[in-house]
Motif scaffolding. Sequence first.
Motif, short mmCIF file in Angstrom:
data_model
loop_
_atom_site.label_atom_id
_atom_site.label_comp_id
_atom_site.label_asym_id
_atom_site.label_seq_id
_atom_site.Cartn_x
_atom_site.Cartn_y
_atom_site.Cartn_z
N GLU A 1 0.83 -1.21 0.00
CA GLU A 1 0.00 0.00 0.00
C GLU A 1 0.86 1.25 0.00
N ALA A 2 1.94 1.25 0.82
CA ALA A 2 2.82 2.41 0.90
C ALA A 2 3.52 2.65 -0.44
N VAL A 3 3.96 1.56 -1.07
CA VAL A 3 4.59 1.69 -2.39
C VAL A 3 3.59 2.28 -3.39
N GLU A 4 2.37 1.77 -3.38
CA GLU A 4 1.36 2.26 -4.32
C GLU A 4 1.03 3.73 -4.06
N GLU A 5 1.01 4.14 -2.80
CA GLU A 5 0.71 5.54 -2.48
C GLU A 5 1.83 6.45 -2.97
N LEU B 1 -11.52 -4.26 -15.13
CA LEU B 1 -12.50 -4.79 -14.18
C LEU B 1 -12.77 -3.78 -13.07
N ILE B 2 -11.73 -3.10 -12.62
CA ILE B 2 -11.92 -2.05 -11.61
C ILE B 2 -12.77 -0.92 -12.19
N ALA B 3 -12.47 -0.54 -13.42
CA ALA B 3 -13.23 0.54 -14.07
C ALA B 3 -14.70 0.16 -14.20
N ARG C 1 -32.22 -3.82 -5.25
CA ARG C 1 -31.43 -3.86 -4.02
C ARG C 1 -30.77 -2.51 -3.72
N ILE C 2 -30.66 -2.20 -2.42
CA ILE C 2 -29.78 -1.12 -1.96
C ILE C 2 -28.36 -1.63 -2.13
N MET C 3 -27.49 -0.80 -2.74
CA MET C 3 -26.15 -1.26 -3.08
C MET C 3 -25.10 -0.63 -2.17
N PHE C 4 -24.23 -1.49 -1.66
CA PHE C 4 -23.15 -1.08 -0.77
C PHE C 4 -21.82 -1.37 -1.48
N PRO C 5 -21.14 -0.36 -2.01
CA PRO C 5 -19.85 -0.62 -2.66
C PRO C 5 -18.80 -1.07 -1.64
N ILE C 6 -18.01 -2.03 -2.01
CA ILE C 6 -16.92 -2.54 -1.16
C ILE C 6 -15.62 -2.05 -1.77
N ARG C 7 -14.84 -1.30 -0.99
CA ARG C 7 -13.65 -0.66 -1.53
C ARG C 7 -12.37 -1.27 -0.95
N ASP C 8 -11.32 -1.30 -1.78
CA ASP C 8 -10.04 -1.82 -1.31
C ASP C 8 -9.27 -0.74 -0.58
N GLN C 9 -8.01 -1.03 -0.24
CA GLN C 9 -7.24 -0.11 0.58
C GLN C 9 -6.95 1.21 -0.13
N ARG C 10 -7.08 1.22 -1.45
CA ARG C 10 -6.85 2.45 -2.20
C ARG C 10 -8.15 3.20 -2.51
N LEU D 1 -13.44 -0.83 5.90
CA LEU D 1 -12.05 -0.62 6.36
C LEU D 1 -11.44 0.62 5.70
N TYR D 2 -11.69 0.78 4.40
CA TYR D 2 -11.15 1.97 3.73
C TYR D 2 -11.73 3.24 4.36
N GLU D 3 -13.03 3.26 4.60
CA GLU D 3 -13.67 4.45 5.16
C GLU D 3 -13.17 4.73 6.58
N ALA D 4 -12.93 3.67 7.36
CA ALA D 4 -12.43 3.85 8.72
C ALA D 4 -11.04 4.48 8.71
N ARG D 5 -10.19 4.00 7.81
CA ARG D 5 -8.84 4.54 7.75
C ARG D 5 -8.82 5.96 7.21
N LYS D 6 -9.72 6.23 6.29
CA LYS D 6 -9.81 7.58 5.75
C LYS D 6 -10.27 8.56 6.82
N ALA D 7 -11.21 8.14 7.67
CA ALA D 7 -11.74 9.02 8.71
C ALA D 7 -10.75 9.24 9.84
N THR D 8 -9.94 8.22 10.16
CA THR D 8 -8.99 8.30 11.27
C THR D 8 -7.68 7.66 10.86
N PRO D 9 -6.74 8.45 10.31
CA PRO D 9 -5.48 7.86 9.83
C PRO D 9 -4.70 7.13 10.91
#
Length: 594
Positions: A83-87, A112-114, A196-205, A241-249
């Motif tokens: 993750e650090a390398v990608e950032e 596929l991501i797009a 359905r109500i849709m909940f996107p699942i996001r990776d670490q990026r 997890l992504y949202e939690a880390r974004k809210a509180t580094p």
Amino acid sequence: MSRIPSAFIDELLARTDIVDVVNTRVQLKKKGSEYAACCPFHSEKTPSFYVSPRKQFYHCFGCGAHGTALGFLMNHDNMGFVEAVEELARQAGMEVPREGGQREDNDRFARLIAAQEAAADHFIDNLRRHPPAVDYLKQRGLTGAIARDYRLGFAPDTWDDLIQAVSGRFNEEELQAAGLTSRKEGGRPFDRFRGRIMFPIRDQRGRTVGFGGRLLGPGEPKYLNTPETPVFHKGQQLYGLYEARKATPRLEELLVVEGYMDVIALAQFGLRNAVATLGTATTRDHLERLFRVVSRVVFCFDGDAAGGKAAWRALEQALPTVRDGREVRFLFLPQGEDPDTLIRREGPEGIRSRIEAAQPLSDALLEGLRERHDVESREGRAGLGVEAARLLTTMPEGLLRSQIIGDVARLSGVSSERLEQQMGAPASSGAPPQAQPSRSPAKRPVLGRKLAVTPVRLALSLLLEQPSLAARIQDSDWLKAVEVPGAKLLAKVLETLHAHPHLTTAALLERWRDSEAWPHLLKLAQWQPPPSEEAHLERMLDDALARLYRQYEQQRADTLLARAAQQPLTEAEKAELKAVLKPGKGKPGTQHPA
């Protein structure tokens, strides 16, 4: 996972200025040739945290934190190495390559991501156009702001709404490979998610890699997830997890709950550190991912029998991952409550109080063993010991493990030694060196004060201080034969610098991240020459290598003399013995001999 080439790491760090990386997170002030700040890793009023632009290295004289720009992101932003390398690569405008034949097939992976991102955007637009879906979320007590933060959407109950929306950008094979469409044999493709109500699942990026969908009306299944795809692996992903880390580094704790709505409801009330597994039991992969982010994980379960069984399964998965410095707790909710309903009734402070009082893993283990075995009978105590031995064998060695063994031994009526015999050999932690950067670094060693000054340590410290010094050393092969701790490492460092003369200190250090030498090199990289010696680094390196070469000569002389006592030496050996016994020979390989 495919490996990131060392050459790419070198180039990435050459394009990265650690001062810029740190300064976006910690306010630095120029202090001589370095930059200083109050350390972000421990509380202090006087700055002891320094960043060296020349070495591309940071160190804290207070708590001992130290490392490269990659290490800083890993420790400060709770990132894994990749993750650090990608950032850093993102900031530098570089594409991360892969080695080893498992390259992620970047073009296909990106497509596929797009497709997932396009679907997420379409579902968000749909939500705005479907009042019944908006009304449902309002009835659940969600605000527009929290729906925006978690990118909630809606898939209408039609067969090809998404297909029609993105058909011009993605073909049928891509949509099916992304898990967005299905096809029955001989039939036409159709949308996987409908009504359905849709909940996107996001990776670490923050990239959308999959979805969870909840039916708006009656029917089965109530929840539906994206199937396994090249970009989505349900047993590894954690919702929120992504949202939690974004809210509180600087997260310290994560709360694992059951469902998407629990995560979002808690976030709306200010508890933005909740995550959920995707309709599966917690796996060891989930736990390792959580522990790469925080040191404390709290599982939240219903207080009924089903919740107790789920907690025991989570405990079994947690034991192999819990080593000293990591903590797992269990929070059991009142009957009929879930986090969504409880936080609305008790408020965030009520939930926080319950989290504080959550049961430690060790207590949950002992209590569970008592419940599963009759401790009043010898047979029951024996059964308890057998099951405990099976569980504890998987646990990494450490103080916590030793304490639990002592408690279990008393419960089962045997000695700790007997229980350990039942367990067999202690388990290995199995953690890769780069996976868990220290959250509480040791005190900063200072060469010559807390570390004994040896020729090897001095030479390594000088090369880390100024890698260009390696150009002076023409021949270092003899170092491989010196029977002195660290000599072979010194030879390898010189060999690396000869092959890559433009490496910075940071890039040189990163070459050893996965090795046993990594922590030792990090310590040595913190050394700075005394001001009176800053102009004499070449002489200091010459002197250190000269001392090592004298040791090499003595060792060779001892070896040849011992051999001569047993058998005649060859002419070549006689010449070598004469040479190494000659006084004042000095070391080979420098452009300016001492």
